[in-house]
Write an enzyme that holds these catalytic residues in place. Structure first.
Site, PDB file in Angstrom:
ATOM      1  N   GLU A 282       0.846  -1.181   0.000  1.00  0.00           N
ATOM      2  CA  GLU A 282       0.000   0.000   0.000  1.00  0.00           C
ATOM      3  C   GLU A 282       0.892   1.246   0.000  1.00  0.00           C
ATOM      4  OE1 GLU A 282      -3.713   1.370   2.804  1.00  0.00           O
ATOM      5  OE2 GLU A 282      -1.777   1.090   3.793  1.00  0.00           O
ATOM      6  N   LYS A 343      -9.672   1.079  -1.475  1.00  0.00           N
ATOM      7  CA  LYS A 343      -9.863   0.738  -0.064  1.00  0.00           C
ATOM      8  C   LYS A 343     -11.244   1.174   0.413  1.00  0.00           C
ATOM      9  CE  LYS A 343      -7.169   1.219   4.225  1.00  0.00           C
ATOM     10  NZ  LYS A 343      -5.909   1.842   4.744  1.00  0.00           N
ATOM     11  N   CYS A 394      -4.476  -3.064   4.230  1.00  0.00           N
ATOM     12  CA  CYS A 394      -3.981  -2.654   5.549  1.00  0.00           C
ATOM     13  C   CYS A 394      -5.041  -2.772   6.650  1.00  0.00           C
ATOM     14  CB  CYS A 394      -3.429  -1.240   5.453  1.00  0.00           C
ATOM     15  SG  CYS A 394      -2.384  -0.741   6.838  1.00  0.00           S
TER      16      CYS A 394
END
Length: 530
Positions: A282, A343, A394
């Site tokens: 990321e 995300k 994440c």
């Protein structure tokens, strides 16, 4: 014993309406010790077997207490647990750390008041365990989108309780760990130095059986579609803390591109196997490749050199230029950037700032966030070469529904792109790795983690870590990863176990509310207590 002293305290004649201070101190010591034991169960200490006794002490500390006192004790127990467990927030600022702990401890206060209520019922070890699931469910929703970090289940990345994840996901793992702890608490209540009674033997057998029964959880077996070779790039960053990007632009991008060129040279030299796909972390490019010809050229050259699709972690601007997305882009060596995943679960005060205009007047640091991020709207199934990977970004690995929907959409293996540069060398990277271990077992999927500064890792479908990097180094590897296609029961039933336990908790509270505390009586270890 602790519980005997606490119960004697509740039944002793009160002086000015308050219990003797020494007894109050026993309750306080029990809840603080319970919080510390629970912290020690989590990475990086990772003494997972301390979670049940930690829960036992937290339960005994509030059992028999009034609701107000139980809430305060629960709050202090939450602080004792969360203050060290969330110390990784300190690079942002000690004020942010303390505020987060103060807010999250409110959930422990509310839960402890509920525990004080339901421990008046028969069968209370079950009801207390369900309340813990309810507390973690609430923390995952409120406030500002929730913060489901340090759930009890996430202390069990590799323990005897882990197999329960394949049956009912993280909520069931939390339930079984807490149930083991509440049975320990009840064992303490029922145990007498005078004799070893039949009920005590049954309770002791239950304490042993709860974790061991996890090994009987059905797994889908080795159903799959062979394997895939995944290249992982960890490029590292120039700085640390909030200034991890350093002063020179594009250095993080160049670090990852250079490491990819190095991997390509190693492949040509026959030192490592040629990967089928490659994964960058990321935020591995700190410049939007859609808008910058320089960034586009650096990425494209590295991808063409390795000659296989690369999943590039990028921060890109929205079409209007006023917002940003945290995006994983499938970059093809021939056609360039293609499919992508944005995300969906954003980090509060990291990727967006709630009430930003108001807070900016008092806290200058909120301006470091830059453009507000927008959340994606689709699952993370991305076709890359021979496989469809399940992209998870994440923070999202902490959210059950995000990971589950990605697996259901066909993602295998799971690929967790993460940027822990701000929190390098804190407890965050090992805590996040433990979550990935639990997800691997929950869905019977291999999990590949690519991190800017570490910990990058490969977790097999049994939850075992087969490879991992140290932190704050540039590293790379080519991993042979199984591609599983079967579904665990947890994947199929989804949130049903959690909802069932929420209903149990609600029913227990409803049953306990009308009750009044029984009149004081002589304490006896022979009384019916569960």
């Amino acid at each position: 014993m602790v519980d005997q002293m606490l119960q004697e305290d509740e039944r002793a004649p009160a002086v000015s309406g308050a219990p003797p201070p020494s007894r109050a101190l026993i309750r306080l010591a029990a809840c603080l010790a319970g919080g510390v034991l629970l912290f020690l169960a989590f990475p990086p200490v990772e003494l997972w077997f301390l979670a049940p006794p930690g829960v036992a002490l937290l339960t005994l500390a509030v059992r028999g207490a009034g609701l107000r006192r139980a809430a305060w004790l629960g709050y202090l127990g939450g602080v004792a647990f969360l203050l060290p467990a969330l110390a990784w927030v300190r690079p942002i600022g000690d004020d942010a750390w303390l505020i987060l702990v103060a807010v999250e401890s409110l959930f422990f206060a509310a839960m402890s008041a509920g525990v004080a209520l339901v421990t008046r019922l028969r069968g209370w070890p079950l009801w207390v365990a369900a309340l813990w699931v309810a507390q973690e469910w609430a923390r995952g929703l409120f406030p500002v989108g929730g913060f489901p970090w340090v759930r009890v289940a996430f202390s069990q990345g590799g323990s005897v309780f882990t197999p329960y994840a394949a049956l009912g996901g993280a909520p069931l793992v939390t339930f079984t760990v807490v149930l083991c702890g509440t049975l320990l608490a009840l064992l303490t209540v029922r145990l007498t130095p005078r004799r070893f009674t039949g009920p005590v033997a049954v309770l002791l057998a239950g304490v042993v059986a709860v974790p061991l029964l996890g090994y009987a959880v059905p797994r889908p077996g080795d159903q799959g579609a062979g394997s895939v070779r995944v290249g992982v790039i960890q490029g590292d960053v120039p700085g640390q803390g909030l200034g991890f990007l350093g002063d020179e632009p594009a250095v993080v991008l160049r670090n990852h591109a250079d490491k990819t060129h190095e991997l390509a040279r190693s492949v040509r030299a026959g030192q490592v196997a040629r990967p089928d796909i490659v994964v960058w972390p990321e935020n591995s490019t700190d410049i939007d490749p859609y808008r910058s010809s320089y960034a586009y050229g650096v990425i494209d050259a590295a991808v063409r050199d390795i000659g296989v699709p690369v999943l590039v972690g990028a921060v890109v601007r929205s079409p209007d230029g006023g917002h940003r997305y945290t995006r994983g882009i499938v970059w093809d060596p021939v056609s360039g950037p293609g499919a992508y995943y944005d995300k969906r679960k954003l980090v509060p005060f990291g990727e967006f700032v709630p009430f930003r205009d108001l807070l900016a007047k008092f806290i200058e640091r909120v301006n470091l966030v830059g453009l507000q991020s927008l959340a994606g709207t689709r699952d993370g199934d991305l076709r890359m070469g021979p496989v469809t990977v399940g992209a998870v970004e994440c923070y999202e690995v902490a959210f059950d529904d995000i990971v589950r929907s990605t697996v259901r959409a066909g993602g295998t293996p799971l690929v967790v792109q993460t940027n822990n540069a701000t929190y390098a060398l804190t407890s965050l990277p090992p805590q996040q790795l433990a979550m990935s271990r639990l997800r691997a077992v929950e869905h019977d999927r291999a999990v590949v983690i690519a991190a800017t500064t570490g910990i990058s890792a490969y977790v097999d479908p049994h939850g075992d870590v087969r490879w991992q990097t140290p932190e704050r180094v540039a590293d790379m590897a080519v991993l042979n990863v199984p591609v599983r296609t079967g579904e665990t029961l947890a994947t199929r039933v989804g949130a049903l176990p959690e909802w069932a336990l929420l209903l149990v908790a609600t029913g227990a509270l409803a049953a306990a509310l009308p009750r009044r505390r029984p009149a004081p009586q002589q304490f006896s270890t022979e009384e019916e207590d569960g």
